[in-house]
Design a protein around this motif. Sequence first.
Motif, PDB file in Angstrom:
ATOM      1  N   TRP A 305      41.678  59.201  36.276  1.00 51.43           N
ATOM      2  CA  TRP A 305      41.268  59.789  37.559  1.00 51.43           C
ATOM      3  C   TRP A 305      39.763  59.969  37.761  1.00 51.43           C
ATOM      4  N   SER A 306      38.954  59.264  36.942  1.00 51.98           N
ATOM      5  CA  SER A 306      37.518  59.196  37.211  1.00 51.98           C
ATOM      6  C   SER A 306      37.255  57.855  37.881  1.00 51.98           C
ATOM      7  N   TRP A 307      36.325  57.814  38.808  1.00 49.09           N
ATOM      8  CA  TRP A 307      35.947  56.539  39.430  1.00 49.09           C
ATOM      9  C   TRP A 307      35.187  55.697  38.418  1.00 49.09           C
ATOM     10  N   ILE A 308      35.574  54.429  38.300  1.00 49.00           N
ATOM     11  CA  ILE A 308      35.049  53.556  37.240  1.00 49.00           C
ATOM     12  C   ILE A 308      34.474  52.271  37.825  1.00 49.00           C
ATOM     13  N   SER A 309      33.288  51.890  37.315  1.00 48.38           N
ATOM     14  CA  SER A 309      32.719  50.578  37.641  1.00 48.38           C
ATOM     15  C   SER A 309      31.927  50.083  36.438  1.00 48.38           C
ATOM     16  N   HIS A 310      31.979  48.773  36.220  1.00 52.44           N
ATOM     17  CA  HIS A 310      31.266  48.176  35.079  1.00 52.44           C
ATOM     18  C   HIS A 310      30.181  47.224  35.583  1.00 52.44           C
ATOM     19  N   THR A 311      29.042  47.222  34.887  1.00 57.18           N
ATOM     20  CA  THR A 311      27.970  46.278  35.233  1.00 57.18           C
ATOM     21  C   THR A 311      27.539  45.545  33.966  1.00 57.18           C
ATOM     22  N   PRO A 312      27.680  44.208  33.956  1.00 59.78           N
ATOM     23  CA  PRO A 312      27.280  43.484  32.735  1.00 59.78           C
ATOM     24  C   PRO A 312      25.768  43.339  32.634  1.00 59.78           C
ATOM     25  N   GLY A 313      25.293  43.167  31.402  1.00 63.78           N
ATOM     26  CA  GLY A 313      23.896  42.835  31.164  1.00 63.78           C
ATOM     27  C   GLY A 313      23.680  41.350  31.471  1.00 63.78           C
ATOM     28  N   PRO A 314      22.479  40.841  31.187  1.00 64.13           N
ATOM     29  CA  PRO A 314      22.135  39.466  31.575  1.00 64.13           C
ATOM     30  C   PRO A 314      23.041  38.384  30.977  1.00 64.13           C
ATOM     31  N   ASP A 315      23.620  38.649  29.804  1.00 64.40           N
ATOM     32  CA  ASP A 315      24.460  37.631  29.167  1.00 64.40           C
ATOM     33  C   ASP A 315      25.943  37.815  29.436  1.00 64.40           C
ATOM     34  N   GLY A 316      26.287  38.739  30.351  1.00 66.20           N
ATOM     35  CA  GLY A 316      27.694  38.989  30.629  1.00 66.20           C
ATOM     36  C   GLY A 316      28.332  39.790  29.500  1.00 66.20           C
ATOM     37  N   ALA A 317      29.630  39.986  29.578  1.00 67.58           N
ATOM     38  CA  ALA A 317      30.316  40.769  28.551  1.00 67.58           C
ATOM     39  C   ALA A 317      31.812  40.503  28.601  1.00 67.58           C
ATOM     40  N   LYS A 318      32.441  40.771  27.468  1.00 66.08           N
ATOM     41  CA  LYS A 318      33.902  40.708  27.393  1.00 66.08           C
ATOM     42  C   LYS A 318      34.399  42.003  26.744  1.00 66.08           C
ATOM     43  N   ILE A 319      35.355  42.630  27.402  1.00 65.24           N
ATOM     44  CA  ILE A 319      35.829  43.944  26.946  1.00 65.24           C
ATOM     45  C   ILE A 319      37.339  43.916  26.752  1.00 65.24           C
ATOM     46  N   PHE A 320      37.780  44.370  25.581  1.00 61.42           N
ATOM     47  CA  PHE A 320      39.210  44.530  25.299  1.00 61.42           C
ATOM     48  C   PHE A 320      39.592  45.975  25.635  1.00 61.42           C
ATOM     49  N   ARG A 321      40.762  46.137  26.243  1.00 68.73           N
ATOM     50  CA  ARG A 321      41.191  47.461  26.688  1.00 68.73           C
ATOM     51  C   ARG A 321      42.612  47.742  26.214  1.00 68.73           C
ATOM     52  N   SER A 322      42.806  48.859  25.543  1.00 66.48           N
ATOM     53  CA  SER A 322      44.152  49.320  25.156  1.00 66.48           C
ATOM     54  C   SER A 322      44.483  50.515  26.047  1.00 66.48           C
ATOM     55  N   THR A 323      45.604  50.469  26.761  1.00 68.73           N
ATOM     56  CA  THR A 323      45.888  51.512  27.752  1.00 68.73           C
ATOM     57  C   THR A 323      47.325  52.027  27.687  1.00 68.73           C
ATOM     58  N   ASP A 324      47.535  53.159  28.353  1.00 67.67           N
ATOM     59  CA  ASP A 324      48.878  53.731  28.529  1.00 67.67           C
ATOM     60  C   ASP A 324      49.422  53.375  29.921  1.00 67.67           C
ATOM     61  N   ARG A 325      48.841  52.371  30.554  1.00 69.96           N
ATOM     62  CA  ARG A 325      49.117  52.098  31.960  1.00 69.96           C
ATOM     63  C   ARG A 325      50.592  51.820  32.248  1.00 69.96           C
ATOM     64  N   ASP A 326      51.238  51.058  31.362  1.00 69.68           N
ATOM     65  CA  ASP A 326      52.640  50.735  31.653  1.00 69.68           C
ATOM     66  C   ASP A 326      53.576  51.918  31.381  1.00 69.68           C
ATOM     67  N   VAL A 327      53.142  52.831  30.519  1.00 72.67           N
ATOM     68  CA  VAL A 327      53.918  54.073  30.327  1.00 72.67           C
ATOM     69  C   VAL A 327      53.901  54.844  31.640  1.00 72.67           C
ATOM     70  N   MET A 328      52.701  54.989  32.201  1.00 71.88           N
ATOM     71  CA  MET A 328      52.560  55.722  33.462  1.00 71.88           C
ATOM     72  C   MET A 328      53.366  55.042  34.566  1.00 71.88           C
ATOM     73  N   ARG A 329      53.336  53.712  34.584  1.00 75.96           N
ATOM     74  CA  ARG A 329      54.082  52.977  35.620  1.00 75.96           C
ATOM     75  C   ARG A 329      55.579  53.228  35.494  1.00 75.96           C
ATOM     76  N   ARG A 330      56.093  53.123  34.267  1.00 83.36           N
ATOM     77  CA  ARG A 330      57.541  53.294  34.090  1.00 83.36           C
ATOM     78  C   ARG A 330      57.987  54.725  34.338  1.00 83.36           C
ATOM     79  N   LEU A 331      57.060  55.661  34.162  1.00 80.16           N
ATOM     80  CA  LEU A 331      57.390  57.066  34.460  1.00 80.16           C
ATOM     81  C   LEU A 331      57.157  57.385  35.939  1.00 80.16           C
TER      82      LEU A 331
END
Length: 339
Positions: A305-331
């Motif tokens: 529930w925080s507003w989120i935005s990402h800005t890459p540096g000059p070479d770009g970036a790749k981020i791996f994310r582990s989340t509880d998102r599907d738990v929240m969806r199924r509930l």
Amino acid sequence: MKKKPEVRAGANDFHTAIEDAHVVALWEMFGGEGGPQPSPEPAFHWPWRVIEPLMDRAVSETGMDDAERRVLSLANPAHGRDDYFRATTNLNAGLQILMPGERARPHRHSMDALRFVIEGKGAATIVDGKRCEMEPGDLILTPAWTWHEHVHDGEGRVIWLDSLDVPLVQDMDATFFEPGPAKDFPVLPADSAYTMAGLIPPDSIATAYSPLFRYPWTQAREALMATPPGEDGSRVLRYVNPATGGPVLARLDCYLLGLDHGKPTRRYRSTSNAVCFVVEGSGSSTVGDETIDWETNDIFTLPHWSWISHTPGPDGAKIFRSTDRDVMRRLELLREEQE
Ligand code: GTQ
């Protein structure tokens, strides 16, 4: 034995009487304007430059004969030190190190776990008897109640990120743990049965976790680069269970974010929580009122529930994310908004 409610002398007083009876007058607790909202949790950041030297010190501090796992658990101060499994709401993250010739003995538990390899070669995780090589950037799943152990026959240190649903399972008070030796392995399909996206063996069983325990980085990276970018220039891929199209684990859902433009991503907020690992590149993320400047191998959280935005540096970036998102969806608790 439970204490009987006492009738105190002053029990004529309503508040004394309700306290004695273990009831609470809800109309005095909340109501009126607005209503309850998710409590904001600040984002937290563990820079690699701070954590890396501690990993080497962890090796000098303890041998694998004395450690079930040699892990530094990322304990978010927003939740207090006693809650050391909580990197963010519902999610644990830790950094694990194994040296050549060492082994982290087999065990299994009711928590779902994943490993994202940060550094080193020659280690493997054995999941229900299936050997999964660990190369940098690989995602390895050790689903709930599967036997797993880590071995290292290579050279040099191997470090990986652990992410588990420990806090969620603890809150549900459903934590079970069994030490090895590992036994009674199920018959597992070979990973080669799932070589091409969109083609699966017809007898694939739609289990709660993916039949693939290893998602190699070389393939994930290639797939991300090939994915068309969205309007804001970012690319997103979700790791899925090929037999269901759903999350890779019952309670952990994983994503890969590719940022190759200098502009910020579209702001969003979600009731889900995430642990992010910077696989490549550098950049910054605004989470609520804060900005986190991150570099390769840093770990940071994206709380609900925080507003989120990402800005890459000059070479770009790749981020791996582990989340509880599907738990929240199924509930039926997943709420998401985008600007
Ligand atoms: O490998 O089983 O980082 O149970 C934290 C708790 C790893 C594991 C962690 C665990 C494990």
